[in-house]
Scaffold this motif. Structure first.
Motif, PDB file in Angstrom:
ATOM      1  N   TYR A  56      -5.591  -6.433 -23.753  1.00 24.91           N
ATOM      2  CA  TYR A  56      -4.550  -7.459 -23.913  1.00 24.91           C
ATOM      3  C   TYR A  56      -3.134  -6.900 -23.806  1.00 24.91           C
ATOM      4  CZ  TYR A  56      -8.383 -10.316 -25.604  1.00 24.91           C
ATOM      5  OH  TYR A  56      -9.559 -10.994 -25.709  1.00 24.91           O
ATOM      6  N   ARG A  57      -2.979  -5.736 -23.200  1.00 29.25           N
ATOM      7  CA  ARG A  57      -1.680  -5.097 -23.222  1.00 29.25           C
ATOM      8  C   ARG A  57      -1.294  -4.633 -21.812  1.00 29.25           C
ATOM      9  NH1 ARG A  57       0.300  -0.997 -27.038  1.00 29.25           N
ATOM     10  NH2 ARG A  57      -1.263  -1.775 -28.451  1.00 29.25           N
ATOM     11  N   ASP A  58       0.015  -4.708 -21.516  1.00 31.09           N
ATOM     12  CA  ASP A  58       0.563  -4.141 -20.288  1.00 31.09           C
ATOM     13  C   ASP A  58       1.155  -2.787 -20.654  1.00 31.09           C
ATOM     14  OD1 ASP A  58       1.787  -3.457 -17.948  1.00 31.09           O
ATOM     15  OD2 ASP A  58       3.398  -4.936 -18.098  1.00 31.09           O
ATOM     16  N   MET A  59       0.424  -1.714 -20.327  1.00 31.95           N
ATOM     17  CA  MET A  59       0.809  -0.379 -20.770  1.00 31.95           C
ATOM     18  C   MET A  59       1.546   0.421 -19.702  1.00 31.95           C
ATOM     19  SD  MET A  59      -2.159  -0.565 -19.207  1.00 31.95           S
ATOM     20  CE  MET A  59      -3.109  -1.326 -20.511  1.00 31.95           C
ATOM     21  N   LEU A  60       1.811  -0.215 -18.552  1.00 31.85           N
ATOM     22  CA  LEU A  60       2.413   0.498 -17.423  1.00 31.85           C
ATOM     23  C   LEU A  60       3.916   0.301 -17.366  1.00 31.85           C
ATOM     24  CD1 LEU A  60      -0.265  -0.463 -14.783  1.00 31.85           C
ATOM     25  CD2 LEU A  60       0.061   1.799 -15.739  1.00 31.85           C
ATOM     26  N   GLY A  61       4.580   1.180 -16.635  1.00 25.40           N
ATOM     27  CA  GLY A  61       6.009   1.042 -16.393  1.00 25.40           C
ATOM     28  C   GLY A  61       6.854   1.717 -17.453  1.00 25.40           C
ATOM     29  N   GLU A  62       8.155   1.578 -17.313  1.00 26.42           N
ATOM     30  CA  GLU A  62       9.089   2.260 -18.213  1.00 26.42           C
ATOM     31  C   GLU A  62       8.964   1.772 -19.649  1.00 26.42           C
ATOM     32  OE1 GLU A  62      13.048   2.079 -16.766  1.00 26.42           O
ATOM     33  OE2 GLU A  62      12.605   3.094 -14.884  1.00 26.42           O
ATOM     34  N   GLU A  79     -10.453  -2.200  -5.095  1.00 28.96           N
ATOM     35  CA  GLU A  79      -9.758  -1.258  -5.967  1.00 28.96           C
ATOM     36  C   GLU A  79     -10.340  -1.326  -7.377  1.00 28.96           C
ATOM     37  OE1 GLU A  79      -5.431   0.456  -7.422  1.00 28.96           O
ATOM     38  OE2 GLU A  79      -5.466  -1.447  -6.339  1.00 28.96           O
ATOM     39  N   LEU A  80     -10.619  -0.157  -7.930  1.00 30.93           N
ATOM     40  CA  LEU A  80     -11.114  -0.051  -9.296  1.00 30.93           C
ATOM     41  C   LEU A  80      -9.932   0.220 -10.214  1.00 30.93           C
ATOM     42  CD1 LEU A  80     -14.175   2.316  -8.628  1.00 30.93           C
ATOM     43  CD2 LEU A  80     -14.049  -0.168  -8.402  1.00 30.93           C
ATOM     44  N   GLY A  81      -9.711  -0.648 -11.183  1.00 34.74           N
ATOM     45  CA  GLY A  81      -8.592  -0.484 -12.104  1.00 34.74           C
ATOM     46  C   GLY A  81      -7.254  -0.576 -11.400  1.00 34.74           C
ATOM     47  N   PRO A  82      -6.855  -1.758 -10.951  1.00 39.58           N
ATOM     48  CA  PRO A  82      -5.666  -1.901 -10.087  1.00 39.58           C
ATOM     49  C   PRO A  82      -4.312  -1.881 -10.794  1.00 39.58           C
ATOM     50  CG  PRO A  82      -7.233  -3.735  -9.805  1.00 39.58           C
ATOM     51  CD  PRO A  82      -7.577  -3.033 -11.074  1.00 39.58           C
ATOM     52  N   GLY A  83      -4.280  -1.614 -12.095  1.00 43.19           N
ATOM     53  CA  GLY A  83      -2.996  -1.558 -12.792  1.00 43.19           C
ATOM     54  C   GLY A  83      -2.271  -2.894 -12.744  1.00 43.19           C
ATOM     55  N   ARG A  84      -1.018  -2.874 -12.299  1.00 39.13           N
ATOM     56  CA  ARG A  84      -0.232  -4.100 -12.182  1.00 39.13           C
ATOM     57  C   ARG A  84      -0.395  -4.756 -10.810  1.00 39.13           C
ATOM     58  NH1 ARG A  84       4.105  -4.163 -16.029  1.00 39.13           N
ATOM     59  NH2 ARG A  84       5.321  -5.454 -14.616  1.00 39.13           N
TER      60      ARG A  84
END
Length: 442
Positions: free
Chosen positions: A78-84, A123-128
């Motif tokens: 449930y979290r967006d852990m990518l980016g600054e 793609e496996l685990g495509p991030g954002r």
């Protein structure tokens, strides 16, 4: 960023806790001297303490699986852990050039294997969704080359939050998404360039067929079992409740052999190893698919070729984080053992690499692409961003040597097949695979 697979290795019996002989301390953080105020009791910690009290100490693999992908409290769910603003930044978030060059790689392989009339990009685990977005932009720019090819996109993603971000990044808002939470294909849509796109929780639900698979920073978050060599032989590292502090966890060694020990090589010379059965399951699946229907798989991750020992660590706010502190608030990761991935392909397909990221990207023409973008830009800020991104990707002290590329290909791709021979060459052109060979760029 990961898929759920079953490794078949269970927890240590609850009765064994009293017999556990020793504490084990990892290289990255000892998890032993932190002040109480630095160890908040998170919902995930409460869940893990209850679990350990009920069933006994758990493996590091089970710990990672619970912390990262638990359906109710998992870090990735449930979290967006990518980016600054998140806990880490990936290569696609740093520079568009990264994804563009991977797009060129897939087109190169498609052309080298006969220009099939259709292919799936998986793609496996495509991030954002940034990486596949950059790849699809290349496909659009080279539309004249791909005009007679039907392309579809298939994303394997367990995170509800990230799948929504991916849809926002990749799809045309005018075309509503189809959603069916109970179906193996839980979301469908159309990309901005008109390509069908589907979401799955498991690789085995993706339709079989001629496909190009991409796994960027995917294998490093799959659960690992950790083993320490002792005078009594290999002993697995488990996680237990600290008897001195009731709401704190610690590493311990199992008192006897455990089932996951079967994954350790008989001739292993290291005194500490990490094994990832889930990675083996996925590599076997990819190998079977590629051997049966063609295509290729490209893996990009930080890792080693069977040389490293204790690499299990956490990241929070772009800083190293104790893996046992405040579980559920930090990313957990371990370096990929590419020698293990190679073994698990079991000869069904050929493998290339691992090679360092700076070598792969240089072979793919990153310098040429950077020059084109710099020549087109008159904005100092854009030029600075391009140069900084290039340095982050290529500098050996940054990502250049920390990340590796690894590929799975059909044997005939390297041996020279019906579509791959050049009559003017004494050996097959197929032996040259973009990125893994130094090619001439003009």
């Amino acid at each position: 960023m990961t898929v759920l697979v079953r490794s078949g290795v269970g927890p240590l019996c609850a009765l064994a806790r009293a017999a556990i002989p020793s504490i084990w301390r990892g290289n990255y953080f000892s998890s032993g001297n932190e002040a109480a105020e630095n160890n908040p009791v998170t919902p995930m910690l409460r869940h893990l303490i209850y679990k350990i009290k009920s069933t006994g100490p758990i493996t590091v693999a089970e710990y990672m699986k619970e912390v990262l992908t638990n359906p109710a409290k998992g870090y990735y769910v449930y979290r967006d852990m990518l980016g600054e603003q998140g806990d880490f930044i990936t290569s696609p978030e740093i520079s568009q050039i990264f994804g563009e060059l991977l797009g060129i790689w897939f087109i190169s392989e498609w052309m080298a294997t006969g220009k099939s009339t259709a292919f799936q990009l998986v793609e496996l685990g495509p991030g954002r969704g940034t990486l596949v977005g950059d790849i699809l932009r290349v496909f659009t720019q080279l539309g004249s080359v791909l005009k007679n090819c039907d392309i579809s996109v298939h994303l394997v993603e367990v995170s509800q939050k990230l799948s929504e971000i991916q849809a926002l990044t990749l799809t045309e808002e005018k075309v509503p998404l189809e959603r069916n939470a109970g179906s193996p294909v839980y979301m469908k849509g159309v990309t901005k360039s008109g390509i069908p796109i589907s979401w799955y929780r498991h690789l085995h639900d993706v339709p079989k067929g001629y496909s190009f698979y991409l796994a960027h920073e995917f294998f490093d978050v799959l659960p690992v079992h950790k083993f320490q060599k002792t005078l009594q032989g290999w002993r697995e590292v488990f996680i237990d409740i600290d008897p001195q502090v009731s709401d704190k966890l610690r590493f311990v060694l199992a008192p006897s052999a455990t089932p996951a020990e079967a994954f350790i090589q008989h001739d292993e010379t290291r005194d500490h190893v990490e094994v990832c059965p889930d990675a083996g399951v996925i590599i076997e699946e990819l190998s079977q698919r590629i051997a049966l229907t063609g295509g290729a798989a490209l893996v990009a991750d930080y890792g080693h070729d069977g040389t490293k020992t204790d690499t299990f660590r956490g990241f929070c706010g772009h800083k190293l984080h104790d893996v046992l502190i405040a579980p559920g608030t930090a990313d957990l990761t371990a370096d990929v053992d590419f020698s293990y991935l190679r073994r698990m392909a079991q000869g069904k397909v050929a493998s290339l690499g691992p090679i360092k990221q700076h070598t792969f990207l240089k072979n793919m023409g990153i310098d040429v692409r950077l020059k084109v973008l710099l020549d087109k830009s008159n904005e100092p800020s854009v030029r600075q961003q391009l140069l900084q991104g290039y340095d982050m990707l290529m500098n050996p002290k940054k990502m250049g040597e920390r990340f590796n590329f690894f590929a799975l290909l059909p044997h005939e791709r390297l041996q020279g097949g019906r579509h791959q021979r050049n009559a003017r060459q004494s050996k097959p052109f197929a032996s040259l695979v973009a990125g893994f060979s130094e090619l001439a760029w003009q």
